[in-house]
Each structure stands twice: as C-alpha cells, then as structure tokens.
Design a protein around this motif. Structure first.
Motif, mmCIF file in Angstrom:
data_model
loop_
_atom_site.group_PDB
_atom_site.id
_atom_site.type_symbol
_atom_site.label_atom_id
_atom_site.label_comp_id
_atom_site.label_asym_id
_atom_site.label_seq_id
_atom_site.Cartn_x
_atom_site.Cartn_y
_atom_site.Cartn_z
ATOM 1 N N PRO A 46 -2.477 -9.463 6.919
ATOM 2 C CA PRO A 46 -3.278 -9.517 5.689
ATOM 3 C C PRO A 46 -4.149 -8.279 5.503
ATOM 4 C CG PRO A 46 -3.450 -11.582 6.924
ATOM 5 C CD PRO A 46 -2.758 -10.599 7.821
ATOM 6 N N VAL A 47 -4.255 -7.839 4.254
ATOM 7 C CA VAL A 47 -5.132 -6.726 3.898
ATOM 8 C C VAL A 47 -6.153 -7.238 2.887
ATOM 9 C CG1 VAL A 47 -5.310 -4.421 2.896
ATOM 10 C CG2 VAL A 47 -3.285 -5.040 4.251
ATOM 11 N N TYR A 48 -7.416 -7.115 3.205
ATOM 12 C CA TYR A 48 -8.492 -7.452 2.284
ATOM 13 C C TYR A 48 -9.017 -6.134 1.720
ATOM 14 C CZ TYR A 48 -8.722 -12.449 3.235
ATOM 15 O OH TYR A 48 -8.440 -13.795 3.294
ATOM 16 N N ILE A 49 -8.991 -6.003 0.400
ATOM 17 C CA ILE A 49 -9.197 -4.711 -0.243
ATOM 18 C C ILE A 49 -10.327 -4.778 -1.263
ATOM 19 C CG2 ILE A 49 -7.437 -5.202 -1.996
ATOM 20 C CD1 ILE A 49 -6.622 -2.264 -1.892
ATOM 21 N N TYR A 50 -11.087 -3.674 -1.382
ATOM 22 C CA TYR A 50 -12.182 -3.666 -2.348
ATOM 23 C C TYR A 50 -12.505 -2.245 -2.787
ATOM 24 C CZ TYR A 50 -15.301 -2.042 1.395
ATOM 25 O OH TYR A 50 -15.888 -1.305 2.393
ATOM 26 N N CYS A 51 -13.228 -2.140 -3.911
ATOM 27 C CA CYS A 51 -13.759 -0.854 -4.385
ATOM 28 C C CYS A 51 -15.170 -1.123 -4.912
ATOM 29 C CB CYS A 51 -12.855 -0.229 -5.440
ATOM 30 S SG CYS A 51 -12.716 -1.187 -6.968
ATOM 31 N N LEU A 52 -15.633 -0.348 -5.867
ATOM 32 C CA LEU A 52 -16.995 -0.524 -6.364
ATOM 33 C C LEU A 52 -17.126 -1.767 -7.238
ATOM 34 C CD1 LEU A 52 -19.894 0.497 -6.606
ATOM 35 C CD2 LEU A 52 -19.158 1.882 -8.560
ATOM 36 N N SER A 53 -16.216 -1.903 -8.220
ATOM 37 C CA SER A 53 -16.338 -3.036 -9.141
ATOM 38 C C SER A 53 -15.045 -3.831 -9.309
ATOM 39 C CB SER A 53 -16.805 -2.544 -10.516
ATOM 40 O OG SER A 53 -15.873 -1.609 -11.053
ATOM 41 N N GLY A 54 -13.945 -3.326 -8.753
ATOM 42 C CA GLY A 54 -12.696 -4.085 -8.809
ATOM 43 C C GLY A 54 -11.525 -3.396 -9.475
ATOM 44 N N ALA B 261 -4.639 -0.611 -6.698
ATOM 45 C CA ALA B 261 -4.104 -0.347 -5.363
ATOM 46 C C ALA B 261 -3.396 -1.568 -4.808
ATOM 47 C CB ALA B 261 -5.241 0.073 -4.427
ATOM 48 N N ALA B 262 -3.990 -2.744 -4.997
ATOM 49 C CA ALA B 262 -3.389 -3.978 -4.497
ATOM 50 C C ALA B 262 -2.053 -4.255 -5.177
ATOM 51 C CB ALA B 262 -4.347 -5.145 -4.716
ATOM 52 N N LYS B 263 -1.973 -3.979 -6.470
ATOM 53 C CA LYS B 263 -0.724 -4.181 -7.203
ATOM 54 C C LYS B 263 0.376 -3.314 -6.607
ATOM 55 C CE LYS B 263 1.217 -3.996 -11.898
ATOM 56 N NZ LYS B 263 2.328 -3.075 -11.623
ATOM 57 N N TRP B 264 0.064 -2.044 -6.348
ATOM 58 C CA TRP B 264 1.059 -1.148 -5.759
ATOM 59 C C TRP B 264 1.471 -1.637 -4.375
ATOM 60 C CZ3 TRP B 264 1.737 1.606 -1.359
ATOM 61 C CH2 TRP B 264 2.783 2.537 -1.350
ATOM 62 N N MET B 265 0.521 -2.076 -3.590
ATOM 63 C CA MET B 265 0.813 -2.522 -2.232
ATOM 64 C C MET B 265 1.716 -3.751 -2.232
ATOM 65 S SD MET B 265 -2.941 -1.872 -0.483
ATOM 66 C CE MET B 265 -2.462 -2.443 1.167
ATOM 67 N N ARG B 266 1.425 -4.698 -3.105
ATOM 68 C CA ARG B 266 2.270 -5.902 -3.183
ATOM 69 C C ARG B 266 3.694 -5.543 -3.600
ATOM 70 N NH1 ARG B 266 -2.386 -7.875 -6.305
ATOM 71 N NH2 ARG B 266 -3.800 -8.928 -4.845
ATOM 72 N N GLU B 267 3.812 -4.579 -4.491
ATOM 73 C CA GLU B 267 5.137 -4.168 -4.971
ATOM 74 C C GLU B 267 5.899 -3.349 -3.945
ATOM 75 O OE1 GLU B 267 4.147 -2.084 -8.525
ATOM 76 O OE2 GLU B 267 3.959 -3.904 -9.744
ATOM 77 N N ASN B 268 5.187 -2.924 -2.888
ATOM 78 C CA ASN B 268 5.813 -2.069 -1.882
ATOM 79 C C ASN B 268 5.783 -2.672 -0.480
ATOM 80 O OD1 ASN B 268 6.552 0.845 -3.066
ATOM 81 N ND2 ASN B 268 4.773 0.036 -4.163
ATOM 82 N N TYR C 127 3.718 -5.036 1.133
ATOM 83 C CA TYR C 127 2.585 -5.580 1.877
ATOM 84 C C TYR C 127 2.528 -7.087 1.636
ATOM 85 C CZ TYR C 127 1.174 -0.875 3.010
ATOM 86 O OH TYR C 127 1.166 0.401 3.514
ATOM 87 N N LYS C 128 2.587 -7.834 2.698
ATOM 88 C CA LYS C 128 2.814 -9.282 2.634
ATOM 89 C C LYS C 128 1.689 -10.046 1.956
ATOM 90 C CE LYS C 128 3.972 -13.199 5.623
ATOM 91 N NZ LYS C 128 4.197 -13.644 7.025
ATOM 92 N N GLU C 129 0.455 -9.723 2.278
ATOM 93 C CA GLU C 129 -0.690 -10.463 1.742
ATOM 94 C C GLU C 129 -1.836 -9.495 1.473
ATOM 95 O OE1 GLU C 129 -3.725 -14.135 2.974
ATOM 96 O OE2 GLU C 129 -2.113 -13.531 4.323
ATOM 97 N N VAL C 130 -2.197 -9.348 0.196
ATOM 98 C CA VAL C 130 -3.274 -8.446 -0.199
ATOM 99 C C VAL C 130 -4.288 -9.250 -1.020
ATOM 100 C CG1 VAL C 130 -3.900 -6.283 -1.329
ATOM 101 C CG2 VAL C 130 -1.625 -6.539 -0.296
ATOM 102 N N ILE C 131 -5.515 -9.326 -0.528
ATOM 103 C CA ILE C 131 -6.566 -10.101 -1.170
ATOM 104 C C ILE C 131 -7.662 -9.163 -1.664
ATOM 105 C CG2 ILE C 131 -8.233 -11.978 -0.906
ATOM 106 C CD1 ILE C 131 -5.322 -12.839 -0.567
ATOM 107 N N GLU C 132 -8.008 -9.271 -2.946
ATOM 108 C CA GLU C 132 -9.005 -8.404 -3.556
ATOM 109 C C GLU C 132 -10.388 -9.055 -3.573
ATOM 110 O OE1 GLU C 132 -7.602 -7.363 -7.511
ATOM 111 O OE2 GLU C 132 -5.581 -7.852 -6.813
#
Length: 226
Positions: free
Chosen positions: A79-87, A93-100, A102-107
C-alpha cells in the motif's frame, strides 16, 4: 428486476471502492501506521522542509523525471499512502500510479492543509545548525584505507532502499562509512559535484577511485574495491 438489482450492486461497489481511494485525516493516519505501508509526499522539497508527515518519502510530482525515478524504489505490491498540500497533485499522481500497476494507493483528502486543520502534528521542519564543512569532509575521506561516502536523505526512496545494502557492504568489507546529508550539506555537495540522490563515492587512501548514482548492488560495491 434481478438485472436492475445486480446493476445497482455493481454501482454501489464501485462507489465504495472509489471512496476508499481518498480518506479523511483520521482514517489516513490510522491506515499509514499499518505494517508495510509506504508514505509518499509529492510536494516540492521546499514544501517538504516546512514540515511533513512522519517517515514520509519525497517524490516531487512537479519534476516528472525525479518523480518517476524515485517511484522505481516504491514497491507496487504494498500500500502507498499519498499526499500533497491540498490534494490536487496527489490525486493526479495517484491516478497515474493506479494505472501503472500500483496495487493500493490511498490519498489524504485535503492534503497537509486538512491534516493541520485537524490539529495533527508534522515532523522534519527545516534543519538548523552548521553544515558539514569541506575541511571536515576532506579529513573524513582521508581517515582510512577504504572509505564509502553515501550522499542521501531520509526522505529519498532509493536512498532508503539502499540502506541495508550499504550496511551489509560496510560490515562485510571493513569499509568506513561517511554520510553526507543531501538536503543540508550543500557545500560538500558542490565540492564533490553530487547532484543526484543517492550518490556513492569510494575512496582508497584518500583518493576517489569510483562513484555511482542511484541503486547499486552489493556485487557492484565489492567489484569497485578490486
């Protein structure tokens, strides 16, 4: 009728799955503490230095070459938990990762701004204190027969991936390790012309005999001593 019910169930399942891709700070905080979770900050290095979530890795989404390079050290199966300043950046980034793959990406819904609004703490504020001087660096690399210089940072994914390899190499080959902080020790970075994290330099009797950027295998380290 059965078909309509089945279609509705599929739609509800899709909505539920989508909802789990972006969560509020409390749920994000709970989830990121699970074993095996990788925490990814996609802001800039300057933003990161003002405070970040504990144990986060940094991969600046605004610098695509850096972003993709650092993602090579992020395990797609965990799992990858991902964040930036406001989302905004983390969503892209999460959209690209899921499409490439990455099994589980949580924003983190609302990013760091939402995190702070909930009164949750940040760590890693900008460092203070003196840098390593170039004189101290010169003295350090001349203080043994074999010296390995590791230029890296705790938030750098490939640097963290290399840590156990470096530790094994140093232990097995009686090599002295000199760490250069790739975020803070800018004078030394300029002196040795290190512009990529991680960068490794091997010294023999005070003279540089080998260097390489990025991921290095244990076998490569050993071969460099021959």
């Amino acid at each position: 009728m059965k078909r309509m019910i089945w279609t509705a169930c599929i739609m509800l399942a899709s909505v539920a799955a989508w909802a789990q891709e972006s969560v509020k700070p409390d749920a994000f905080e709970k989830g990121m503490k699970q074993p095996g979770v990788q925490l990814l900050d996609v802001r800039t290095a300057k933003e990161f230095s003002t405070g970040h979530l504990p144990d986060a890795l940094l991969a600046d989404f605004t610098k695509k070459d850096e972003f993709f390079h650092r993602l090579e050290s992020v395990d797609k199966t965990k799992p990858v938990y991902i964040y930036c300043l406001s989302g905004g950046r983390s969503t892209a980034a999460a959209k690209w990762m899921r499409e490439n793959g990455y099994k589980e990406v949580i924003e983190l819904d609302g990013g760091v701004m939402a995190w702070k609004q909930e009164g949750k703490p940040l760590s890693g504020t900008e460092k203070s204190g003196p840098q390593m001087s170039t004189a101290l660096y010169d003295k350090s690399v001349a203080s043994g027969k074999w010296i390995l210089v590791d230029v890296g940072a705790g938030w750098c994914p490939p640097c963290r991936k290399m840590a156990p390899v470096v530790a094994q190499f140093v232990k097995e080959n009686k090599v002295k390790l000199v760490n250069v902080d790739g975020e803070h020790d800018t004078h030394v970075m300029q002196k040795i012309n290190a512009i990529t994290l991680p960068t490794f330099l091997l010294y023999k009797d005070g003279k540089e005999v080998w260097r390489k950027e990025g991921i290095v295998s244990l076998e490569e380290f050993k071969a460099a001593m021959k």
